[in-house]
Design a protein around this motif. Structure first.
Motif, PDB file in Angstrom:
ATOM      1  N   VAL A 163       8.337  10.678  -0.093  1.00 36.16           N
ATOM      2  CA  VAL A 163       9.731  10.441   0.297  1.00 36.16           C
ATOM      3  C   VAL A 163      10.004  11.066   1.665  1.00 36.16           C
ATOM      4  CG1 VAL A 163      12.140  10.883  -0.288  1.00 36.16           C
ATOM      5  CG2 VAL A 163      10.511  10.301  -2.099  1.00 36.16           C
ATOM      6  N   PHE A 164       9.522  12.302   1.875  1.00 29.60           N
ATOM      7  CA  PHE A 164       9.706  12.989   3.153  1.00 29.60           C
ATOM      8  C   PHE A 164       9.099  12.182   4.301  1.00 29.60           C
ATOM      9  CE2 PHE A 164       7.981  15.784   6.446  1.00 29.60           C
ATOM     10  CZ  PHE A 164       9.110  16.496   6.841  1.00 29.60           C
ATOM     11  N   ALA A 165       7.924  11.630   4.068  1.00 25.68           N
ATOM     12  CA  ALA A 165       7.241  10.862   5.110  1.00 25.68           C
ATOM     13  C   ALA A 165       8.071   9.659   5.550  1.00 25.68           C
ATOM     14  CB  ALA A 165       5.872  10.398   4.614  1.00 25.68           C
ATOM     15  N   TYR A 166       8.747   9.016   4.607  1.00 28.42           N
ATOM     16  CA  TYR A 166       9.598   7.875   4.955  1.00 28.42           C
ATOM     17  C   TYR A 166      10.901   8.328   5.616  1.00 28.42           C
ATOM     18  CZ  TYR A 166       6.834   4.176   2.796  1.00 28.42           C
ATOM     19  OH  TYR A 166       5.848   3.271   2.508  1.00 28.42           O
TER      20      TYR A 166
ATOM     21  N   VAL B 191       6.199   7.519   8.164  1.00 29.73           N
ATOM     22  CA  VAL B 191       5.822   6.183   7.693  1.00 29.73           C
ATOM     23  C   VAL B 191       7.055   5.318   7.787  1.00 29.73           C
ATOM     24  CG1 VAL B 191       5.001   4.811   5.746  1.00 29.73           C
ATOM     25  CG2 VAL B 191       4.109   7.115   6.076  1.00 29.73           C
ATOM     26  N   ARG B 192       6.898   4.118   8.286  1.00 23.71           N
ATOM     27  CA  ARG B 192       8.044   3.219   8.419  1.00 23.71           C
ATOM     28  C   ARG B 192       7.912   2.060   7.434  1.00 23.71           C
ATOM     29  NH1 ARG B 192      10.931   4.789  12.621  1.00 23.71           N
ATOM     30  NH2 ARG B 192       9.926   5.975  14.286  1.00 23.71           N
TER      31      ARG B 192
ATOM     32  N   LEU C 214       9.241   0.928  -4.054  1.00 23.61           N
ATOM     33  CA  LEU C 214      10.470   1.614  -4.451  1.00 23.61           C
ATOM     34  C   LEU C 214      11.044   2.391  -3.281  1.00 23.61           C
ATOM     35  CD1 LEU C 214      12.329   2.765  -6.855  1.00 23.61           C
ATOM     36  CD2 LEU C 214      10.782   4.716  -6.776  1.00 23.61           C
ATOM     37  N   ILE C 215      10.222   3.183  -2.623  1.00 25.33           N
ATOM     38  CA  ILE C 215      10.719   4.043  -1.549  1.00 25.33           C
ATOM     39  C   ILE C 215      11.154   3.221  -0.343  1.00 25.33           C
ATOM     40  CG2 ILE C 215      10.059   5.872   0.062  1.00 25.33           C
ATOM     41  CD1 ILE C 215       8.324   7.027  -2.215  1.00 25.33           C
ATOM     42  N   GLU C 216      10.400   2.184  -0.009  1.00 27.84           N
ATOM     43  CA  GLU C 216      10.801   1.318   1.092  1.00 27.84           C
ATOM     44  C   GLU C 216      12.135   0.646   0.795  1.00 27.84           C
ATOM     45  OE1 GLU C 216       7.818  -1.468   2.205  1.00 27.84           O
ATOM     46  OE2 GLU C 216       6.420   0.058   2.911  1.00 27.84           O
ATOM     47  N   GLU C 217      12.323   0.276  -0.472  1.00 25.95           N
ATOM     48  CA  GLU C 217      13.551  -0.423  -0.868  1.00 25.95           C
ATOM     49  C   GLU C 217      14.783   0.453  -0.666  1.00 25.95           C
ATOM     50  OE1 GLU C 217      15.723  -3.667  -2.690  1.00 25.95           O
ATOM     51  OE2 GLU C 217      13.637  -3.555  -2.041  1.00 25.95           O
ATOM     52  N   TYR C 218      14.651   1.749  -0.967  1.00 24.19           N
ATOM     53  CA  TYR C 218      15.839   2.596  -1.035  1.00 24.19           C
ATOM     54  C   TYR C 218      15.980   3.617   0.087  1.00 24.19           C
ATOM     55  CZ  TYR C 218      16.615   0.444  -5.511  1.00 24.19           C
ATOM     56  OH  TYR C 218      16.832  -0.490  -6.486  1.00 24.19           O
ATOM     57  N   THR C 219      14.919   3.860   0.872  1.00 20.53           N
ATOM     58  CA  THR C 219      15.043   4.853   1.941  1.00 20.53           C
ATOM     59  C   THR C 219      16.141   4.477   2.920  1.00 20.53           C
ATOM     60  OG1 THR C 219      12.722   5.535   1.814  1.00 20.53           O
ATOM     61  CG2 THR C 219      13.869   5.988   3.858  1.00 20.53           C
ATOM     62  N   ALA C 220      16.167   3.231   3.348  1.00 24.62           N
ATOM     63  CA  ALA C 220      17.122   2.809   4.362  1.00 24.62           C
ATOM     64  C   ALA C 220      18.554   2.835   3.852  1.00 24.62           C
ATOM     65  CB  ALA C 220      16.772   1.400   4.849  1.00 24.62           C
ATOM     66  N   GLN C 221      18.754   2.479   2.575  1.00 26.56           N
ATOM     67  CA  GLN C 221      20.125   2.347   2.075  1.00 26.56           C
ATOM     68  C   GLN C 221      20.622   3.579   1.332  1.00 26.56           C
ATOM     69  OE1 GLN C 221      20.245  -0.228  -1.698  1.00 26.56           O
ATOM     70  NE2 GLN C 221      18.411  -0.983  -0.694  1.00 26.56           N
TER      71      GLN C 221
ATOM     72  N   GLY D  41       1.761  11.794   6.712  1.00 24.20           N
ATOM     73  CA  GLY D  41       1.899  10.358   6.928  1.00 24.20           C
ATOM     74  C   GLY D  41       0.923   9.551   6.092  1.00 24.20           C
ATOM     75  N   LEU D  42      -0.298  10.050   5.973  1.00 25.83           N
ATOM     76  CA  LEU D  42      -1.307   9.364   5.159  1.00 25.83           C
ATOM     77  C   LEU D  42      -0.966   9.450   3.670  1.00 25.83           C
ATOM     78  CD1 LEU D  42      -4.505  10.514   7.090  1.00 25.83           C
ATOM     79  CD2 LEU D  42      -3.457   8.232   7.115  1.00 25.83           C
ATOM     80  N   VAL D  43      -0.433  10.607   3.246  1.00 25.27           N
ATOM     81  CA  VAL D  43       0.051  10.719   1.863  1.00 25.27           C
ATOM     82  C   VAL D  43       1.153   9.683   1.629  1.00 25.27           C
ATOM     83  CG1 VAL D  43       1.310  12.182   0.227  1.00 25.27           C
ATOM     84  CG2 VAL D  43      -0.543  13.156   1.587  1.00 25.27           C
ATOM     85  N   GLY D  44       2.030   9.530   2.610  1.00 29.11           N
ATOM     86  CA  GLY D  44       3.111   8.554   2.502  1.00 29.11           C
ATOM     87  C   GLY D  44       2.613   7.130   2.403  1.00 29.11           C
ATOM     88  N   GLN D  45       1.443   6.870   2.953  1.00 32.40           N
ATOM     89  CA  GLN D  45       0.848   5.539   2.854  1.00 32.40           C
ATOM     90  C   GLN D  45       0.123   5.324   1.532  1.00 32.40           C
ATOM     91  OE1 GLN D  45      -1.472   4.447   6.382  1.00 32.40           O
ATOM     92  NE2 GLN D  45      -0.201   5.828   7.600  1.00 32.40           N
ATOM     93  N   GLY D  46       0.103   6.370   0.688  1.00 30.44           N
ATOM     94  CA  GLY D  46      -0.498   6.225  -0.635  1.00 30.44           C
ATOM     95  C   GLY D  46      -1.945   6.650  -0.723  1.00 30.44           C
ATOM     96  N   LEU D  47      -2.481   7.322   0.302  1.00 26.41           N
ATOM     97  CA  LEU D  47      -3.889   7.722   0.278  1.00 26.41           C
ATOM     98  C   LEU D  47      -4.090   8.960  -0.582  1.00 26.41           C
ATOM     99  CD1 LEU D  47      -3.818   5.794   2.755  1.00 26.41           C
ATOM    100  CD2 LEU D  47      -5.574   7.256   3.795  1.00 26.41           C
ATOM    101  N   SER D  48      -5.205   8.994  -1.292  1.00 27.38           N
ATOM    102  CA  SER D  48      -5.595  10.175  -2.064  1.00 27.38           C
ATOM    103  C   SER D  48      -6.218  11.198  -1.115  1.00 27.38           C
ATOM    104  CB  SER D  48      -6.615   9.788  -3.137  1.00 27.38           C
ATOM    105  OG  SER D  48      -7.839   9.374  -2.521  1.00 27.38           O
ATOM    106  N   ASN D  49      -6.464  12.407  -1.620  1.00 24.06           N
ATOM    107  CA  ASN D  49      -7.116  13.422  -0.785  1.00 24.06           C
ATOM    108  C   ASN D  49      -8.474  12.948  -0.305  1.00 24.06           C
ATOM    109  OD1 ASN D  49      -4.949  15.121  -1.093  1.00 24.06           O
ATOM    110  ND2 ASN D  49      -5.907  16.424  -2.634  1.00 24.06           N
ATOM    111  N   GLU D  50      -9.205  12.281  -1.191  1.00 21.29           N
ATOM    112  CA  GLU D  50     -10.531  11.777  -0.823  1.00 21.29           C
ATOM    113  C   GLU D  50     -10.434  10.733   0.284  1.00 21.29           C
ATOM    114  OE1 GLU D  50      -9.411  12.159  -3.901  1.00 21.29           O
ATOM    115  OE2 GLU D  50     -10.677  13.867  -4.496  1.00 21.29           O
ATOM    116  N   GLU D  51      -9.429   9.853   0.188  1.00 23.48           N
ATOM    117  CA  GLU D  51      -9.249   8.823   1.210  1.00 23.48           C
ATOM    118  C   GLU D  51      -8.770   9.427   2.528  1.00 23.48           C
ATOM    119  OE1 GLU D  51      -8.072   5.042  -1.677  1.00 23.48           O
ATOM    120  OE2 GLU D  51      -6.551   6.526  -1.128  1.00 23.48           O
TER     121      GLU D  51
END
Length: 220
Positions: free
Chosen positions: A207-210, A215-216, A135-142, A164-174
């Motif tokens: 969203v902020f990370a993108y 995160v790209r 979702l975020i990748e789809e709409y960040t650019a446009q 950046g890691l949060v933006g990649q979907g990692l949990s706190n544990e990861e």
């Protein structure tokens, strides 16, 4: 007890959700709304823990109601879960940008819905990493530029790395495993970043990370 407000313009949808939620020993629906304006009024009156908000409603849609709720300091403890028919929806992206804690498609399995409500009520963001990142990748650019994006300079180097890691979907544990630190340390970094950036929860960090390039789109 988790107190909820249901906002959906379809009475049958609200009835189904209410039957499921009220049947749980730790949940109660305190109000229903069929449009955004009524939803906002119900939230201000009842101060629920969680709002299940249909994103597209007449009379002021769920996006507008979300903006008002997240901008009100008196409602800082109220979390919003967006209900949508399609996971790739620009309205959902804007809702996440504006402080919603996550989203669910309306055909979500009941057990997943209940887990999501409990997770959000405990202060976590409801982020399905694959769907949310698509979702975020789809709409960040446009998407139109946000009114104001906090400066990356507010964050330490380590905090930028964590966001950046949060933006990649990692949990706190990861994140802890990736950085070779304790989960508590990872959680502290995430919390400090949220405070510095004045965001409500993890979804806004993604969203902020993108939007800041931490995160790209297309990169894992």
């Amino acid at each position: 007890m988790i107190r909820l407000v249901l906002a959906d313009d379809q009475a049958l949808v609200r009835a189904g959700f209410r039957a499921l939620l009220d049947a749980q020993p730790d949940m109660t629906v305190v109000a229903e709304a069929a449009d955004g304006a009524t939803a906002l009024a119900a939230v201000r009156e009842h101060r629920p823990d969680v709002v299940l908000m249909d994103i597209r409603m007449p009379g002021g849609d769920g996006l507008e109601a979300t903006r008002h709720i997240t901008a009100d300091p008196a409602l800082a403890d109220t979390r919003i879960v967006i209900l949508t028919t399609f996971d790739l929806d620009e309205y959902v992206f804007e809702a996440l940008r504006n402080g919603a804690s996550g989203f669910l498609v309306k055909d979500t399995e009941p057990a997943e819905l209940l887990r999501g409500v409990r997770s959000v009520a405990e202060g976590d963001a409801l982020l399905s990493p694959g769907v949310t990142r698509r979702l975020i990748e789809e709409y960040t650019a446009q998407a139109s530029a946000p009114a104001e994006v906090p400066d990356l300079e507010l964050l330490t180097t380590r905090e930028r790395e964590v966001v950046g890691l949060v933006g990649q979907g990692l949990s706190n544990e990861e994140i802890a495993e990736h950085l070779v630190v304790s989960p508590l340390t990872a959680k502290t970094h995430v919390s400090r970043a949220m405070v510095k950036l004045a965001v409500r929860d993890r979804a806004q960090l993604v969203v902020f990370a993108y939007e800041t390039g931490l995160v790209r789109p297309g990169r894992r």
